[in-house]
Scaffold this motif. Structure first.
Motif, PDB file in Angstrom:
ATOM      1  N   VAL A 102       0.729  -1.310   0.060  1.00  0.00           N
ATOM      2  CA  VAL A 102      -0.077  -0.028  -0.059  1.00  0.00           C
ATOM      3  C   VAL A 102       0.725   1.158  -0.063  1.00  0.00           C
ATOM      4  CG1 VAL A 102      -2.144  -1.068   0.957  1.00  0.00           C
ATOM      5  CG2 VAL A 102      -0.229   0.135   2.392  1.00  0.00           C
ATOM      6  N   ASP A 103       2.177   1.142   0.284  1.00  0.00           N
ATOM      7  CA  ASP A 103       2.792   2.291   0.488  1.00  0.00           C
ATOM      8  C   ASP A 103       4.267   2.281  -0.262  1.00  0.00           C
ATOM      9  OD1 ASP A 103       3.492   4.858   0.979  1.00  0.00           O
ATOM     10  OD2 ASP A 103       4.273   4.376   2.943  1.00  0.00           O
ATOM     11  N   SER A 104       5.228   1.720   0.481  1.00  0.00           N
ATOM     12  CA  SER A 104       6.618   1.640   0.178  1.00  0.00           C
ATOM     13  C   SER A 104       7.004   1.378  -1.458  1.00  0.00           C
ATOM     14  CB  SER A 104       7.650   1.031   0.857  1.00  0.00           C
ATOM     15  OG  SER A 104       7.422  -0.316   1.134  1.00  0.00           O
ATOM     16  N   GLY A 108       8.537   5.384  -6.103  1.00  0.00           N
ATOM     17  CA  GLY A 108       9.874   5.780  -6.529  1.00  0.00           C
ATOM     18  C   GLY A 108      10.628   6.305  -5.470  1.00  0.00           C
ATOM     19  N   LYS A 109      10.264   6.422  -4.036  1.00  0.00           N
ATOM     20  CA  LYS A 109      11.290   6.488  -3.297  1.00  0.00           C
ATOM     21  C   LYS A 109      12.415   5.388  -2.932  1.00  0.00           C
ATOM     22  CE  LYS A 109       9.142  10.247  -0.332  1.00  0.00           C
ATOM     23  NZ  LYS A 109       8.650  10.527   1.042  1.00  0.00           N
ATOM     24  N   THR A 110      13.681   5.631  -2.999  1.00  0.00           N
ATOM     25  CA  THR A 110      14.795   4.515  -2.803  1.00  0.00           C
ATOM     26  C   THR A 110      15.576   5.190  -1.782  1.00  0.00           C
ATOM     27  OG1 THR A 110      16.616   5.232  -4.096  1.00  0.00           O
ATOM     28  CG2 THR A 110      14.899   4.438  -5.367  1.00  0.00           C
ATOM     29  N   TYR A 188      -4.851   6.087  -4.139  1.00  0.00           N
ATOM     30  CA  TYR A 188      -4.405   7.491  -3.827  1.00  0.00           C
ATOM     31  C   TYR A 188      -2.788   7.691  -3.927  1.00  0.00           C
ATOM     32  CZ  TYR A 188      -9.018   9.249  -2.319  1.00  0.00           C
ATOM     33  OH  TYR A 188     -10.147   9.887  -2.211  1.00  0.00           O
ATOM     34  N   LYS A 189      -2.046   6.626  -3.515  1.00  0.00           N
ATOM     35  CA  LYS A 189      -0.661   6.854  -3.582  1.00  0.00           C
ATOM     36  C   LYS A 189      -0.265   7.262  -4.941  1.00  0.00           C
ATOM     37  CE  LYS A 189       3.506   6.441  -1.911  1.00  0.00           C
ATOM     38  NZ  LYS A 189       4.646   5.907  -1.170  1.00  0.00           N
ATOM     39  N   VAL A 190      -0.707   6.552  -5.753  1.00  0.00           N
ATOM     40  CA  VAL A 190      -0.472   6.744  -7.275  1.00  0.00           C
ATOM     41  C   VAL A 190      -0.791   8.196  -7.805  1.00  0.00           C
ATOM     42  CG1 VAL A 190      -1.017   6.307  -9.640  1.00  0.00           C
ATOM     43  CG2 VAL A 190      -0.545   4.472  -8.077  1.00  0.00           C
ATOM     44  N   PHE A 202       3.002  18.759  -1.911  1.00  0.00           N
ATOM     45  CA  PHE A 202       1.841  17.843  -1.719  1.00  0.00           C
ATOM     46  C   PHE A 202       1.796  16.661  -1.478  1.00  0.00           C
ATOM     47  CE2 PHE A 202      -1.690  15.339  -3.781  1.00  0.00           C
ATOM     48  CZ  PHE A 202      -2.983  16.271  -3.146  1.00  0.00           C
ATOM     49  N   ARG A 203       2.871  16.025  -1.736  1.00  0.00           N
ATOM     50  CA  ARG A 203       3.336  14.330  -1.213  1.00  0.00           C
ATOM     51  C   ARG A 203       3.491  14.222   0.261  1.00  0.00           C
ATOM     52  NH1 ARG A 203       7.206  10.209  -4.271  1.00  0.00           N
ATOM     53  NH2 ARG A 203       7.266   8.412  -3.026  1.00  0.00           N
ATOM     54  N   HIS A 204       3.701  15.574   1.024  1.00  0.00           N
ATOM     55  CA  HIS A 204       4.010  15.302   2.323  1.00  0.00           C
ATOM     56  C   HIS A 204       2.777  14.999   3.161  1.00  0.00           C
ATOM     57  CE1 HIS A 204       7.393  18.779   1.868  1.00  0.00           C
ATOM     58  NE2 HIS A 204       7.503  17.593   1.428  1.00  0.00           N
ATOM     59  N   VAL A 205       1.506  15.059   2.480  1.00  0.00           N
ATOM     60  CA  VAL A 205       0.359  14.521   3.370  1.00  0.00           C
ATOM     61  C   VAL A 205       0.467  12.826   3.358  1.00  0.00           C
ATOM     62  CG1 VAL A 205      -1.436  16.066   2.380  1.00  0.00           C
ATOM     63  CG2 VAL A 205      -0.958  13.985   0.875  1.00  0.00           C
ATOM     64  N   LEU A 206       1.339  12.413   2.651  1.00  0.00           N
ATOM     65  CA  LEU A 206       1.463  10.851   2.943  1.00  0.00           C
ATOM     66  C   LEU A 206       2.375  10.594   4.108  1.00  0.00           C
ATOM     67  CD1 LEU A 206       2.213   9.462  -0.648  1.00  0.00           C
ATOM     68  CD2 LEU A 206       0.035   9.402   0.546  1.00  0.00           C
ATOM     69  N   ASN A 207       2.673  11.731   4.714  1.00  0.00           N
ATOM     70  CA  ASN A 207       3.837  11.613   5.972  1.00  0.00           C
ATOM     71  C   ASN A 207       3.138  11.840   7.054  1.00  0.00           C
ATOM     72  OD1 ASN A 207       6.021  10.746   4.746  1.00  0.00           O
ATOM     73  ND2 ASN A 207       6.758  12.743   4.421  1.00  0.00           N
ATOM     74  N   PHE A 208       1.636  11.993   7.190  1.00  0.00           N
ATOM     75  CA  PHE A 208       0.996  12.121   8.227  1.00  0.00           C
ATOM     76  C   PHE A 208       1.193  11.149   9.423  1.00  0.00           C
ATOM     77  CE2 PHE A 208      -3.554  11.514  10.460  1.00  0.00           C
ATOM     78  CZ  PHE A 208      -3.486  12.806  11.319  1.00  0.00           C
TER      79      PHE A 208
HETATM   80  N1  GLY Z   1       5.759   6.966   2.214  1.00  0.00           N
HETATM   81  C1  GLY Z   1       5.707   8.359   1.925  1.00  0.00           C
HETATM   82  C2  GLY Z   1       5.958   8.615   0.551  1.00  0.00           C
HETATM   83  O1  GLY Z   1       6.002   7.613  -0.405  1.00  0.00           O
HETATM   84  O2  GLY Z   1       5.945   9.535  -0.002  1.00  0.00           O
END
Ligand code: GLY
Length: 312
Positions: A102-104, A108-110, A188-190, A202-208
């Motif tokens: 669902v997340d990592s 594309g975060k490595t 949502y992630k995509v 905007f992506r910072h919302v995923l860091n809630f």
């Molecule tokens: N895990 C948060 C992000 O991918 O931005």
């Protein structure tokens, strides 16, 4: 980014061709999937190191595609390998944990760690494909499943999907709608990543829940999801100071987290100075929090954070 969610798409149909990198635990369970070249890393965060990174590079030869088979650690490390080897080669993510599904594995975060500094070296590098096979969840230990549920609760609280009513019932492996829930989170992630691939705003919302959560995780060696669960509640209490959340919303979130088997209380003996310095490190010096789409860059004083941490 091509994300496929299909039961059996890997465990029944096999892995795509490529150099497989996985960890010892995953290889013990799913080694029969690996037909060609492989590299097996040790289990856990310590493998996200410069040493392991270097060892993998030496083995890659003329590999054209890498398959990251595993959870968050494998995904982060292997993504970094793929993004830097010959300035970038093809990467397929095959997440085997709920958290990675669902997340990592998406977005594309490595990264690898520099000693204690988590993800200090890394890149943004999109996999050409993410293959999500829910059959992997059948052999996932319960506490690892809960780890991923914390991220699902995060999506519900930030985006309203899954709904709070659904989350209040608890999320379990046997739920008929599990595939739909995973798919909603992935969507949502995509979407969020599509709007801010490089995590500029905007992506910072995923860091809630994650700023407090990462500090808790480092100090108390909790699982990521457990720390995020506590982090979500503390960040909601911070948000309440600015009128972003009400007591009622905080109570609902607490009920949801408890129902989903996640912790909600800060551990005792909290070293608040250390927590604040870890948060500043996590946030590259500032204390800015992102709560939802309407409240994305909310600045706090150290004294406000101290107050919430002191009062739990
Ligand atoms: N895990 C948060 C992000 O991918 O931005």
């Amino acid at each position: 980014m091509n994300v496929k969610i299909e039961t059996g798409c890997v465990l029944k149909k096999g892995l795509p061709e490529g150099f497989v990198i996985t960890d010892k635990n995953v290889f013990e369970k799913y080694g029969s999937l690996v037909k060609g070249e492989k590299f097996i890393i040790g289990v856990g965060e310590k493998s996200k190191s410069l040493e392991v990174y270097g060892e993998i590079l030496k083995e890659l030869g003329d590999t054209k595609r890498i398959i990251a088979l595993g959870g968050g650690v494998v995904g982060d490390l292997v993504g970094f390998v793929a993004s830097t080897y010959k300035r970038g080669i093809d990467l397929i993510q095959v997440p085997t944990t709920l958290l990675a599904m669902v997340d990592s594995s998406i977005g594309g975060k490595t990264g690898i760690n520099l000693g204690e500094k988590k993800n200090y070296v890394g890149t943004f590098y999109q996999a050409s494909g993410v293959l999500i096979d829910l059959l992997f969840l059948e052999k996932l230990p319960e506490e690892e499943f809960r780890n991923g549920v914390a991220e699902i609760v995060k999506y519900g609280l930030v985006f309203g999907v899954p709904s709070l009513e659904r989350l209040e019932k608890g999320i379990f492996l046997t739920d008929e709608d599990l595939s739909e829930i995973i798919s909603q989170c992935v969507d949502y992630k995509v979407e969020v990543v599509g709007k801010d691939k490089l995590d500029k705003g905007f992506r910072h919302v995923l860091n809630f829940g994650h700023t407090i959560g990462h500090a808790i995780e480092l100090v108390f060696s909790l699982r990521h999801g457990e720390a995020i669960s506590i982090g979500i509640l503390i960040e909601m209490k911070l948000g309440k100071m600015k009128g972003i959340f009400t007591d009622e919303q905080i109570n609902v979130a607490e009920k949801i987290l408890k129902k989903n088997g996640l912790p909600v209380y800060l551990p005792v003996n909290l070293d608040i100075d250390n927590m604040i310095s870890l948060m500043k490190q996590d946030k590259k010096g500032s204390l800015v929090f992102s709560f939802n789409e309407e409240n994305q860059e909310v600045v706090f004083d150290e004294s406000e954070i101290r107050e919430v941490l002191e009062n739990g």
